[in-house]
Design an enzyme around this catalytic site. Structure first.
Site: not given
Length: 375
Positions: A15, A237, A240
């Site tokens: 990503d 984080y 995902k």
């Protein structure tokens, strides 16, 4: 090259910027990656390539002769991601370069952010494969479908009626928290296998192998899944893990339809909004892999290929672009509507132990002194 020779298939994703938000990949990022890989193909570094996307993840699919974990191939993927990241930054795309967790390539892309699934195989007379690309979920999302493909006779009729599959398969399972692995044989250890892989956030299927006596060597994988956990690399984080997988099909392996059949059931996976929610995985064609509702629901794309005797990628065929999966999509939307009504409550929201990299620890710390003992 020719039939019977070794070839490597690499699927590497990252990503590097969403358009807009976390929904999809901008076409110019795909073009930038294609330019880098086209040059590498001309120079002979790779045999063939295709650039795809799933949600906001750029997906590089390559064939070559350099084996798994090749610095040349991993460096090539890193360069493609870097070139695309420059455009993402120029356009101000969301999360530009977010999966590139290190500043410079150091010989192996593992542990640097991108997800990787690679297998070196001996090319069969006909070599059909499927590459799976998931968005808004984690590696354990593949546990149930891979199990069904290679160990569930209610899914894969070949386990019962094909003498070449009747002996079953071997599953390599990783404990991604303790960084250990175990190999389990099916069908004889099927209950032990399920005891582990049912805990999908910790135990994940990494590879599937044939058994001794199969026409394919027992040391040659027939399925491989990416298992990179971004939060373990970054310490916080950052998105995902959005896993990828490669599955070989036919001739002593699950038929193409048996490989796809598990996705007729939109099982619940972890991820979705802010990586903190459970929801259904929806099988979609690539042009519909643009998660929007609550950044979801999570998506899976299946691209079908034949590997030619020269190692060329003949394809892709967008396998979920088929009305046969309309019911699964409709069911996924029904589950989405139902589970979204839970709002911030479990089981829609993940359990506490999976919320470590959210605001929750900060909330608990803030309230720490206000907690009192209950008499």
């Amino acid at each position: 090259m020719a039939i019977g020779e070794k070839i490597t298939i690499s699927v590497i994703k990252a990503d590097i910027g969403g358009w807009p938000g976390h929904s999809r990949v901008h076409p110019q990022l795909i073009e930038a990656a294609e330019e880098v890989l086209a040059k590498a193909k001309e120079e002979g570094t790779i045999i063939d390539f295709y650039v795809a996307y799933a949600g906001d993840d750029l997906q590089l699919i390559m064939t070559h002769k350099k084996g798994v974990d090749s610095p040349d191939i991993h460096g090539l993927a890193w360069k493609a991601f870097e070139e695309a990241t420059e455009i993402a930054k120029e356009f101000g795309l969301y999360g530009a370069g977010q999966d590139l967790l290190k500043d410079a390539f150091s010989g192996n892309i593992r542990g640097m952010g991108p997800g990787i699934a690679e297998m070196e195989i001996t090319l069969r007379k006909s070599e059909p494969i499927v590459t799976f690309h998931m968005d808004k979920t984690e590696p354990g999302a593949f546990n149930l479908p891979i199990f069904r493909m290679f160990a569930d006779p209610f899914n894969t009729a070949g386990l019962v009626i094909d003498p070449n599959m009747h002996m079953g398969f071997r599953f390599e399972v990783w404990d991604i928290k303790e960084h250990k692995r175990v190999i389990l044989n099916t069908p004889e250890e099927i209950y032990d296998l399920l005891a582990l892989i049912g805990a999908k956030s910790r135990y994940v299927i990494k590879r599937v192998y044939p058994k001794e006596g199969h026409k394919i060597s027992k040391d040659e994988p027939v399925a491989v899944i990416s298992t990179e956990k971004l939060y373990e690399i970054a310490g916080e984080y950052v998105g995902k893990d959005d896993p990828v997988a490669i599955v070989r099909a036919q001739s002593g392996l699950p038929a193409l339809g048996e490989v796809l059949e598990p996705f007729a059931f939109p099982h619940l996976v972890s991820g979705w909004m802010r990586g903190s929610h459970n929801g259904p995985i929806m099988p979609v064609p690539m042009h519909q892999a643009n998660p929007t509702r609550f950044d979801g629901p999570p998506r899976v794309v299946a691209l079908g290929w034949q590997i030619s005797p020269e190692g060329k990628l003949v394809g892709p065929v967008d396998l979920f672009d088929d009305p046969a999966f309309d019911y699964a999509r409709q069911k996924a939307l029904e589950i989405t509507e139902y589970i979204r009504r839970h709002g911030p409550f479990e089981p829609h929201r993940l359990p506490l132990e999976d919320m470590e990299y959210t605001t929750l620890p900060g909330v608990l710390k803030k309230l720490e002194e206000r907690f009192e003992d209950i008499e």
